[in-house]
Enzyme design. Sequence first.
Site, mmCIF file in Angstrom:
data_model
loop_
_atom_site.group_PDB
_atom_site.id
_atom_site.type_symbol
_atom_site.label_atom_id
_atom_site.label_comp_id
_atom_site.label_asym_id
_atom_site.label_seq_id
_atom_site.Cartn_x
_atom_site.Cartn_y
_atom_site.Cartn_z
ATOM 1 C CE LYS A 95 -1.721 -0.009 1.529
ATOM 2 N NZ LYS A 95 -2.652 0.633 0.578
HETATM 3 C C1 LIG Z 1 -3.528 -0.044 -0.272
HETATM 4 C C2 LIG Z 1 -4.639 0.733 -0.849
HETATM 5 C C3 LIG Z 1 -5.783 0.117 -1.417
HETATM 6 C C4 LIG Z 1 -5.904 -1.387 -1.539
HETATM 7 O O1 LIG Z 1 -6.092 -2.019 -0.305
HETATM 8 P P1 LIG Z 1 -5.879 -3.595 -0.167
HETATM 9 O O2 LIG Z 1 -5.966 -3.888 1.288
HETATM 10 O O3 LIG Z 1 -4.490 -3.874 -0.713
HETATM 11 O O4 LIG Z 1 -6.921 -4.283 -0.961
HETATM 12 C C5 LIG Z 1 -6.799 0.913 -1.893
HETATM 13 N N1 LIG Z 1 -6.720 2.263 -1.839
HETATM 14 C C6 LIG Z 1 -5.650 2.882 -1.318
HETATM 15 C C7 LIG Z 1 -5.612 4.375 -1.324
HETATM 16 C C8 LIG Z 1 -4.582 2.167 -0.794
HETATM 17 O O5 LIG Z 1 -3.512 2.805 -0.276
#
Ligand SMILES: *Cc1c(COP(=O)(O)O)cnc(C)c1O
Length: 446
Positions: A95
Site C-alpha cells: 500500500k
Molecule cells: C491490502 C492488501 C492486499 C489486498 O489488496 P487489494 O488491493 O485490496 O486486493 C493483499 N496483501 C496485503 C499485504 C495487503 O496489505
Amino acid sequence: MLAGLARDGGLYLPAEWPQFSKAEIAALEGKPYVEVAYQVMRPFVGDTFDEPTFRRLIEEAYSSFETPEVAPLVPLGDSGMHLLELFHGPTLAFKDVALQLLGRMLDHTLTARKRRATIVGATSGDTGSAAIEAVRDRKTIDIFMLFPHGRVSEVQRRQMTTVLAPNVHNIAVQGTFDDCQDLAKACFNDLAFRDKHALTAVNSINFARVMAQIVYYFWAALKLGAPDRPVAFTVPSGNFGNVYAGYAAKNMGLPISHFVVAANTNDILARFFETGTMAMTGVVPTYSPSMDIQISSNFERLLFDLYGRDGKALAAAMTAFRSTNMLTVGANALGGVRELFDAGRVDDAGTLAAIADCVKRFGVTIDPHTAVGYAVAQQHRRDPEVPMVVLSTAHPAKFPDAVEKATGKRPALPPRLADLLERTERVDGLPNSEAALKQMIEDRGA
Ligand SMILES: *Cc1c(COP(=O)(O)O)cnc(C)c1O
C-alpha cells in the site's frame, strides 16, 4: 483524488484508457522506476501538475523506499515464476507504493489551493499505517484513523500509534472493524459535516491509488520481455484494487496474457469467476488478514465493463446487491472475463504449507498474503513459456507468527523498524458512537 468516492456513491474511472503503442512501451525498457512511473501516470494527471512538479513528487515518494529499484523482481529458480516485491516502503506492505505518492499529491494540491483536508478512515491493519505514514507532519491534512481496540496485531498497531506527529489522530474504537467502518461512513454520509471538514478518503477506491499501482505492472513486464513477450500476473486479492490496476495496464496496451486472482478462505471473488455469481457470506479471520474482506470495493470497476459501461445499469445492480447480497452476470459477460481472469483459493493450512515450500525450494521467505498468491499461481500456469509474476504484497516480518509457524524461524524486522516495540505510543479511546467521533473531529480537526 480529492473526493475519493463520488457523491452519488459510485466510483470514478477515466472516460477512456490512455494507450501505449508497442514502440512507446519499448522506449521504457531499462529506465529507472521513477521514469517509468512518470511516463505511465502522466496521461492520467493531464495538467493537474506541471512536469517538474510531478517528477519531483514521484522522486520524493519513492526515495522513501529501501531500494532505488522500488519494486525488485526476484526470480524463483528456473521455475518461470517471479516475485515482484512491493513491500520495501516505510510500512512494509504494497500500500505504500500508492499512498506515498498520493499523500504528496494531496499535500501539493491543497497547499496550492490554500485548502486543508481531513482524512477519516477505518483500518483492520495495513491501510492505516500506510496512510498515516504518507501524510504525517503535513500541514494541510489531519488524519483520523479508527481501528478496533484489541483486534489488530501489535506490529500493526504500533506502526500507527508510534507516529507522534500532531496531525495524526489514532483512535481505538470499542467495537469491531465493521463498527469502525460504519463510523467513518457515517461521517461521509453527513454531507454538511463532510463539506465543513473537507473529508477525504484514501482507501483503495481512490482512483489515484489505482493509477500509482499500474506502474509496477509495466515495470515488471518490461523486465520480462514486454512488449515482445506476454507476461501473466497472480495477485493476492482483497478489495480488488491491486489486480484492477493490472487490468488497467492491460487496457493501456501492456501484453498481459492473464491474471490469477488469489484468495484465502474469504473467496467471494474466486466464486464469482467460477460461477458468475457474487454472493456475500460472513468474514472468517485468516493468516492473511488484509484479504479478509466481505465485499471487494473495487470490483464494481470491473463490473462496469461487464455491464457494457452502462453506469445506470450498474448502479441498479449494485443497489439490488446491497439488499439481496447477491449479484449474477450473464454467460456472455462471464465468458469474456474468464478469458482474462483465473481465480483460486487456499486455506490457512495451505498458506502455511506454501510458506514452507517456498523456503524449501527457493530459499525465499514470503509473508502469508504472498503465500496465497504463490500457492494459487502454481495451479494456473496456462502456458509454461509465459513468465508468471506473483505480486509479493507484504514483508514477512509484518506477520511473524504465521511465518514462524510455517518455517520454525521468526523473521526479523528490517533495521529501520527494529526498535518499533520500544517506541512510545499515542492513542485515544472512543466508544462506538458517531456523535463522539464527530465531536473529536470538531475539537481537533481544521
Ligand atoms: C491490502 C492488501 C492486499 C489486498 O489488496 P487489494 O488491493 O485490496 O486486493 C493483499 N496483501 C496485503 C499485504 C495487503 O496489505
